[in-house]
Design a protein around this motif. Structure first.
Motif, PDB file in Angstrom:
ATOM      1  N   PRO A  44       0.819  -1.209   0.000  1.00  0.00           N
ATOM      2  CA  PRO A  44       0.000   0.000   0.000  1.00  0.00           C
ATOM      3  C   PRO A  44       0.860   1.268   0.000  1.00  0.00           C
ATOM      4  N   LEU A  45       0.418   2.268  -0.732  1.00  0.00           N
ATOM      5  CA  LEU A  45       1.108   3.557  -0.808  1.00  0.00           C
ATOM      6  C   LEU A  45       1.101   4.226   0.558  1.00  0.00           C
ATOM      7  N   LYS A  46       2.268   4.702   0.971  1.00  0.00           N
ATOM      8  CA  LYS A  46       2.406   5.445   2.225  1.00  0.00           C
ATOM      9  C   LYS A  46       2.987   6.813   1.888  1.00  0.00           C
ATOM     10  N   GLU A  47       3.123   7.658   2.890  1.00  0.00           N
ATOM     11  CA  GLU A  47       3.701   8.989   2.678  1.00  0.00           C
ATOM     12  C   GLU A  47       5.145   8.878   2.194  1.00  0.00           C
ATOM     13  N   TYR A  48       5.865   7.903   2.699  1.00  0.00           N
ATOM     14  CA  TYR A  48       7.225   7.644   2.245  1.00  0.00           C
ATOM     15  C   TYR A  48       7.517   6.160   2.434  1.00  0.00           C
ATOM     16  N   GLY A  49       8.469   5.651   1.679  1.00  0.00           N
ATOM     17  CA  GLY A  49       8.802   4.238   1.795  1.00  0.00           C
ATOM     18  C   GLY A  49       9.914   3.855   0.846  1.00  0.00           C
ATOM     19  N   MET A  50      10.085   2.559   0.695  1.00  0.00           N
ATOM     20  CA  MET A  50      11.116   1.991  -0.162  1.00  0.00           C
ATOM     21  C   MET A  50      10.435   1.121  -1.215  1.00  0.00           C
ATOM     22  N   VAL A  51      11.066   1.058  -2.384  1.00  0.00           N
ATOM     23  CA  VAL A  51      10.550   0.220  -3.451  1.00  0.00           C
ATOM     24  C   VAL A  51      11.735  -0.359  -4.227  1.00  0.00           C
ATOM     25  N   GLU A  52      11.581  -1.612  -4.660  1.00  0.00           N
ATOM     26  CA  GLU A  52      12.604  -2.235  -5.500  1.00  0.00           C
ATOM     27  C   GLU A  52      12.131  -2.161  -6.941  1.00  0.00           C
ATOM     28  N   LEU A  53      12.959  -1.611  -7.813  1.00  0.00           N
ATOM     29  CA  LEU A  53      12.655  -1.493  -9.233  1.00  0.00           C
ATOM     30  C   LEU A  53      13.853  -1.988 -10.021  1.00  0.00           C
ATOM     31  N   ASP A  54      13.635  -2.963 -10.861  1.00  0.00           N
ATOM     32  CA  ASP A  54      14.708  -3.483 -11.707  1.00  0.00           C
ATOM     33  C   ASP A  54      15.947  -3.854 -10.889  1.00  0.00           C
ATOM     34  N   ASN A  55      15.715  -4.567  -9.779  1.00  0.00           N
ATOM     35  CA  ASN A  55      16.773  -5.049  -8.887  1.00  0.00           C
ATOM     36  C   ASN A  55      17.581  -3.939  -8.216  1.00  0.00           C
ATOM     37  N   ASN A  56      17.031  -2.753  -8.127  1.00  0.00           N
ATOM     38  CA  ASN A  56      17.657  -1.652  -7.397  1.00  0.00           C
ATOM     39  C   ASN A  56      16.638  -1.101  -6.407  1.00  0.00           C
ATOM     40  N   PHE A  57      17.118  -0.596  -5.298  1.00  0.00           N
ATOM     41  CA  PHE A  57      16.230  -0.045  -4.292  1.00  0.00           C
ATOM     42  C   PHE A  57      16.189   1.470  -4.383  1.00  0.00           C
ATOM     43  N   GLN A  85      27.160  -3.503   0.340  1.00  0.00           N
ATOM     44  CA  GLN A  85      28.602  -3.604   0.560  1.00  0.00           C
ATOM     45  C   GLN A  85      28.910  -4.551   1.702  1.00  0.00           C
ATOM     46  N   ILE A  86      28.182  -4.442   2.790  1.00  0.00           N
ATOM     47  CA  ILE A  86      28.393  -5.318   3.945  1.00  0.00           C
ATOM     48  C   ILE A  86      28.080  -6.764   3.569  1.00  0.00           C
ATOM     49  N   SER A  87      26.974  -6.984   2.845  1.00  0.00           N
ATOM     50  CA  SER A  87      26.554  -8.351   2.534  1.00  0.00           C
ATOM     51  C   SER A  87      27.546  -9.074   1.632  1.00  0.00           C
ATOM     52  N   ARG A  88      28.305  -8.345   0.830  1.00  0.00           N
ATOM     53  CA  ARG A  88      29.318  -8.984  -0.027  1.00  0.00           C
ATOM     54  C   ARG A  88      30.403  -9.658   0.809  1.00  0.00           C
ATOM     55  N   LEU A  89      30.608  -9.174   2.017  1.00  0.00           N
ATOM     56  CA  LEU A  89      31.638  -9.720   2.897  1.00  0.00           C
ATOM     57  C   LEU A  89      31.139 -10.885   3.743  1.00  0.00           C
ATOM     58  N   MET A  90      29.831 -11.132   3.732  1.00  0.00           N
ATOM     59  CA  MET A  90      29.239 -12.155   4.587  1.00  0.00           C
ATOM     60  C   MET A  90      29.000 -13.444   3.810  1.00  0.00           C
ATOM     61  N   GLN A  95      18.634 -10.951   5.302  1.00  0.00           N
ATOM     62  CA  GLN A  95      17.443 -10.257   4.822  1.00  0.00           C
ATOM     63  C   GLN A  95      17.204  -9.066   5.735  1.00  0.00           C
ATOM     64  N   VAL A  96      16.789  -7.932   5.153  1.00  0.00           N
ATOM     65  CA  VAL A  96      16.515  -6.722   5.915  1.00  0.00           C
ATOM     66  C   VAL A  96      15.060  -6.330   5.681  1.00  0.00           C
ATOM     67  N   TYR A  97      14.351  -6.039   6.784  1.00  0.00           N
ATOM     68  CA  TYR A  97      12.952  -5.614   6.732  1.00  0.00           C
ATOM     69  C   TYR A  97      12.827  -4.272   7.447  1.00  0.00           C
ATOM     70  N   PHE A 103       9.759  -6.159   3.278  1.00  0.00           N
ATOM     71  CA  PHE A 103      11.067  -6.575   2.811  1.00  0.00           C
ATOM     72  C   PHE A 103      11.799  -5.415   2.143  1.00  0.00           C
ATOM     73  N   LEU A 104      13.085  -5.210   2.499  1.00  0.00           N
ATOM     74  CA  LEU A 104      13.891  -4.160   1.895  1.00  0.00           C
ATOM     75  C   LEU A 104      15.060  -4.704   1.091  1.00  0.00           C
ATOM     76  N   PHE A 105      15.702  -5.781   1.580  1.00  0.00           N
ATOM     77  CA  PHE A 105      16.953  -6.205   0.955  1.00  0.00           C
ATOM     78  C   PHE A 105      17.293  -7.638   1.341  1.00  0.00           C
ATOM     79  N   ALA A 106      17.920  -8.386   0.430  1.00  0.00           N
ATOM     80  CA  ALA A 106      18.498  -9.703   0.716  1.00  0.00           C
ATOM     81  C   ALA A 106      19.773  -9.829  -0.099  1.00  0.00           C
ATOM     82  N   ASN A 107      20.762 -10.500   0.471  1.00  0.00           N
ATOM     83  CA  ASN A 107      22.029 -10.616  -0.227  1.00  0.00           C
ATOM     84  C   ASN A 107      22.095 -11.801  -1.188  1.00  0.00           C
ATOM     85  N   GLY A 108      21.067 -12.619  -1.260  1.00  0.00           N
ATOM     86  CA  GLY A 108      20.998 -13.680  -2.259  1.00  0.00           C
ATOM     87  C   GLY A 108      21.840 -14.905  -1.962  1.00  0.00           C
ATOM     88  N   LYS A 109      22.301 -15.070  -0.745  1.00  0.00           N
ATOM     89  CA  LYS A 109      23.111 -16.249  -0.407  1.00  0.00           C
ATOM     90  C   LYS A 109      22.276 -17.274   0.303  1.00  0.00           C
TER      91      LYS A 109
END
Length: 109
Positions: A44-57, A85-90, A95-97, A103-109
């Motif tokens: 749902p649309l909020k006043e502000y937020g995050m969105v993933e588009l074409d694998n970018n946030f 950057q941090i997830s590349r070292l792990m 996953q970050v929420y 959901f905001l981010f996952a490092n894919g491992k």
């Protein structure tokens, strides 16, 4: 820096898209005109937020202007570059929420 401006009609459907930044954004596609913004955002649309588009946030902020809603979409000021950057070292999967459980981010491992 601003990357994209999305204008919405009274029913929160995309009425116009304007690419303004240096980053190409998937939403700068006319086939999305008329689609509900909630469907495009995946939440749902909020006043502000995050969105993933074409694998970018991207960060967005919604404002009311002259009787319509306008979304300002930007990749600047987002901490996701830091997460990436941090997830590349792990070696573990991460996953970050946000505080609402979106959901905001996952490092894919």
């Amino acid at each position: 820096m601003l990357d994209l401006i999305i204008k919405l009609d009274n029913e929160c459907r995309i009425k116009a898209l304007q690419q303004v930044g240096r980053h190409p954004v998937l939403l700068a596609d006319t086939q999305l005109i008329g689609r509900e913004i909630d469907h495009v955002l995946g939440a749902p649309l909020k006043e502000y937020g995050m969105v993933e588009l074409d694998n970018n946030f991207y960060r967005y902020q919604c404002a009311a202007e002259a009787g319509e809603k306008v979304l300002y979409v930007s990749s600047d000021g987002v901490l996701l570059e830091f997460y990436q950057q941090i997830s590349r070292l792990m070696s573990e999967g991460v996953q970050v929420y946000d505080r609402n459980g979106y959901f905001l981010f996952a490092n894919g491992k």
